[in-house]
Design a protein around this motif. Structure first.
Motif, PDB file in Angstrom:
ATOM      1  N   ALA A   1       1.255  17.645 -32.605  1.00  0.00           N
ATOM      2  CA  ALA A   1       2.268  18.493 -33.536  1.00  0.00           C
ATOM      3  C   ALA A   1       3.259  17.627 -33.876  1.00  0.00           C
ATOM      4  O   ALA A   1       4.053  17.726 -35.065  1.00  0.00           O
ATOM      5  N   GLN A   2       3.862  16.634 -32.975  1.00  0.00           N
ATOM      6  CA  GLN A   2       5.169  16.021 -33.137  1.00  0.00           C
ATOM      7  C   GLN A   2       4.798  14.611 -33.618  1.00  0.00           C
ATOM      8  O   GLN A   2       5.475  14.031 -34.233  1.00  0.00           O
TER       9      GLN A   2
ATOM     10  N   GLY B   1       2.733  25.723 -38.018  1.00  0.00           N
ATOM     11  CA  GLY B   1       1.330  25.660 -38.496  1.00  0.00           C
ATOM     12  C   GLY B   1       0.393  26.161 -37.288  1.00  0.00           C
ATOM     13  O   GLY B   1       0.567  27.105 -36.779  1.00  0.00           O
ATOM     14  N   ALA B   2      -0.489  25.242 -36.834  1.00  0.00           N
ATOM     15  CA  ALA B   2      -1.325  25.555 -35.743  1.00  0.00           C
ATOM     16  C   ALA B   2      -0.620  25.921 -34.578  1.00  0.00           C
ATOM     17  O   ALA B   2       0.284  25.053 -34.132  1.00  0.00           O
ATOM     18  N   VAL B   3      -0.921  26.788 -33.949  1.00  0.00           N
ATOM     19  CA  VAL B   3      -0.386  27.310 -32.486  1.00  0.00           C
ATOM     20  C   VAL B   3      -1.398  27.044 -31.490  1.00  0.00           C
ATOM     21  O   VAL B   3      -2.541  27.445 -31.585  1.00  0.00           O
ATOM     22  N   SER B   4      -0.797  26.254 -30.283  1.00  0.00           N
ATOM     23  CA  SER B   4      -1.701  26.169 -29.237  1.00  0.00           C
ATOM     24  C   SER B   4      -1.755  27.137 -28.249  1.00  0.00           C
ATOM     25  O   SER B   4      -0.812  28.372 -28.403  1.00  0.00           O
ATOM     26  N   GLN B   5      -2.482  27.161 -27.340  1.00  0.00           N
ATOM     27  CA  GLN B   5      -2.679  28.375 -26.475  1.00  0.00           C
ATOM     28  C   GLN B   5      -1.238  28.252 -25.270  1.00  0.00           C
ATOM     29  O   GLN B   5      -1.119  29.111 -24.687  1.00  0.00           O
ATOM     30  N   THR B   6      -0.690  26.987 -25.181  1.00  0.00           N
ATOM     31  CA  THR B   6       0.172  26.924 -24.185  1.00  0.00           C
ATOM     32  C   THR B   6       1.510  26.814 -24.660  1.00  0.00           C
ATOM     33  O   THR B   6       2.753  27.079 -24.101  1.00  0.00           O
ATOM     34  N   ALA B   7       1.963  26.612 -25.993  1.00  0.00           N
ATOM     35  CA  ALA B   7       3.118  26.451 -26.598  1.00  0.00           C
ATOM     36  C   ALA B   7       2.991  26.576 -28.012  1.00  0.00           C
ATOM     37  O   ALA B   7       1.911  26.856 -28.586  1.00  0.00           O
TER      38      ALA B   7
ATOM     39  N   ALA C   1      -3.497  16.162 -38.421  1.00  0.00           N
ATOM     40  CA  ALA C   1      -3.344  16.133 -39.710  1.00  0.00           C
ATOM     41  C   ALA C   1      -4.064  17.479 -40.570  1.00  0.00           C
ATOM     42  O   ALA C   1      -3.294  17.764 -41.616  1.00  0.00           O
ATOM     43  N   LEU C   2      -5.280  17.738 -40.355  1.00  0.00           N
ATOM     44  CA  LEU C   2      -6.085  18.837 -41.062  1.00  0.00           C
ATOM     45  C   LEU C   2      -5.012  20.209 -40.893  1.00  0.00           C
ATOM     46  O   LEU C   2      -4.694  20.778 -41.875  1.00  0.00           O
ATOM     47  N   GLY C   3      -4.640  20.441 -39.605  1.00  0.00           N
ATOM     48  CA  GLY C   3      -3.690  21.797 -39.552  1.00  0.00           C
ATOM     49  C   GLY C   3      -2.468  21.565 -40.208  1.00  0.00           C
ATOM     50  O   GLY C   3      -1.930  22.829 -40.817  1.00  0.00           O
ATOM     51  N   LYS C   4      -1.969  20.374 -40.355  1.00  0.00           N
ATOM     52  CA  LYS C   4      -0.640  20.584 -41.047  1.00  0.00           C
ATOM     53  C   LYS C   4      -0.839  20.541 -42.475  1.00  0.00           C
ATOM     54  O   LYS C   4       0.105  21.050 -43.128  1.00  0.00           O
TER      55      LYS C   4
ATOM     56  N   VAL D   1      -0.024  23.626 -47.334  1.00  0.00           N
ATOM     57  CA  VAL D   1      -0.621  24.484 -48.516  1.00  0.00           C
ATOM     58  C   VAL D   1      -0.224  25.881 -48.433  1.00  0.00           C
ATOM     59  O   VAL D   1       0.149  26.588 -49.634  1.00  0.00           O
ATOM     60  N   ASP D   2      -0.522  26.341 -47.190  1.00  0.00           N
ATOM     61  CA  ASP D   2      -0.167  27.942 -47.174  1.00  0.00           C
ATOM     62  C   ASP D   2       1.260  28.190 -47.368  1.00  0.00           C
ATOM     63  O   ASP D   2       1.619  29.159 -48.034  1.00  0.00           O
ATOM     64  N   ASN D   3       2.149  27.609 -46.938  1.00  0.00           N
ATOM     65  CA  ASN D   3       3.524  27.634 -47.292  1.00  0.00           C
ATOM     66  C   ASN D   3       3.725  27.450 -48.765  1.00  0.00           C
ATOM     67  O   ASN D   3       4.604  28.357 -49.363  1.00  0.00           O
TER      68      ASN D   3
END
Length: 421
Positions: A54-55, A80-86, A151-154, A159-161
């Protein structure tokens, strides 16, 4: 049945098992170390990996022309994408201009790792509200976790935003707001009990891992006391002693069951240790609350649940022990016995996959040997244990144990089986 002779046979086999240091390590140490390492170490490493993706600013190739608003959204980043831990804030991507090319050229750029993803624009994209919609192609390794969280998640988030901003401006021009698109909203309320909610993934993992450790703990004693003794030539001396064949089988079954229950006990201690470590890390601020809850950080067991857990483990240990003894007595050697019993792990792993749908199982499923024990263990962990189901699963296991014990007794009484070496 003379129980003093039964205990002598059992003590003899248990002493033989205790002399093997590797068996002790597998029964005691591995559950205490392996369970916390798997259940806490792997999620934490996964969380760090996802957070790092993510960073990091990945390279995204661009074939064609992007609207300025979408380009700025991609470079700026956002939720964007959300992990299970943060839930880390996503950094933007580095846009790399590529010469307009074919889809094969875009795939080649990703496969050669020149870029992490490629955006291929085949038609003018909308820049203001009311423009005609258009599709944009995104090339990435879709089955890669690095691409999905990077990259894909971002790109998908950007595009969604961008689409939301265009839609919001169009709604505003029509005198509407985004809330008008969803006049009815859902407010989910958790109907699970506190113990069900706090058990997390332990409700599924405890039955699976506990029965696997029961199997591994029972294998060492069962194989050594049957095929191992046959291979060493010590089984004949036992059978010519003033001990009845039924007492020999009962003693070996008792020793194997005790070994299996010791492995089950230390697996439960491993799970409880995992919960304590998760709770400690939560208090120290080293872990998000979602991770602690998902892996049973607040797991609590009532007295009835502990008793149900112990009875279910005992029934499963008896059945598995009887099955191992009945199979391994047919083997000519220890290695041959291992070949016979190794596929038994599938009897645990495959049914355990269906435990996630336990709410749909009828009462009759508790009467399935071994699988009923898994259901009862999960009920004990979630605090939904019902004693009729527990007694049904325990009765099915005891019936299976009696049948397999009778088969083992018949084998111990046949010289063509005892002397197959």
């Amino acid at each position: 049945m003379r129980f003093n002779f039964v205990w002598r046979v059992a003590a003899r086999d248990l002493l033989s098992t205790l002399r093997d240091t590797r068996t002790l390590l597998g029964t005691v140490l591995i559950p205490l170390v392996l369970i916390p390492a798997l259940m806490l170490g792997m999620p934490l490493l996964l969380g760090q990996f996802i957070g790092g993706q993510a960073q990091e600013r990945q390279k995204v190739g661009v074939m064609g022309t992007l609207p300025p608003g979408l380009r700025a959204e991609l470079e700026r980043g956002g939720a964007g994408a959300v992990s299970q831990t943060a839930e880390p804030a996503l950094s933007g991507v580095e846009l790399v201009p590529l010469a307009a090319g074919t889809p094969e050229a875009a795939r080649q750029a990703v496969q050669s790792e020149e870029v992490d993803a490629v955006i291929r624009v085949t038609a003018p994209l909308p820049q203001r509200e009311g423009d005609a919609p258009a599709a944009v192609q995104v090339f990435a390794k879709l089955n890669s976790l690095a691409a999905q969280t990077g990259a894909l998640g971002k790109v998908e988030a950007a595009v969604d935003n961008y689409n939301r901003r265009l839609a919001a401006r169009r709604l505003e021009a029509a005198g509407l707001s985004e809330e008008d698109l969803s006049p009815v909203t859902l407010d989910p309320q958790d109907a699970a009990t506190a113990q069900e909610a706090s058990s997390g993934q332990l409700a599924f993992l405890i039955p699976l891992l506990m029965l696997n450790f029961i199997l591994s703990g029972a294998m060492a004693t069962a194989l050594d006391s049957t095929a191992g003794e046959k291979e060493r030539g010590t089984l004949e001396s036992l059978l010519v002693s003033p001990v009845r064949r039924g007492e020999v089988v009962a003693g070996k079954l008792l020793a194997t069951t005790l070994s299996a229950l010791v492995a089950a006990l230390f697996s439960v201690l491993g799970f409880l240790g995992t919960g304590l470590i998760a709770g400690y890390l939560l208090l120290r601020g080293g872990m998000q609350a979602e991770l602690s809850q998902a892996f049973g950080g607040q797991l609590t067991l009532s007295g009835g649940s502990v008793l149900g857990l112990a009875l279910s483990a005992a029934g499963a240990a008896l059945l598995i022990s009887a099955l191992l003894i009945a199979l391994s007595i047919y083997a000519r050697s220890y290695k041959e016995a291992q070949t016979y019993v190794t596929p038994l792990s599938l009897l645990i792993v495959v049914p355990a996959l269906f435990l996630q749908f336990s709410d749909g199982f009828a009462l009759a499923f508790y009467a399935v040997p071994l699988f009923g024990s898994m259901l009862s263990v999960m009920d004990a962990v979630t605090g939904t244990l019902k004693w009729p189901q527990l007694w049904l699963s325990l009765g099915a296991n005891l019936l299976g144990t009696l049948l397999l014990g009778a088969l083992a007794l018949r084998s111990f009484s046949r010289e063509e089986v005892i002397f197959r070496n």
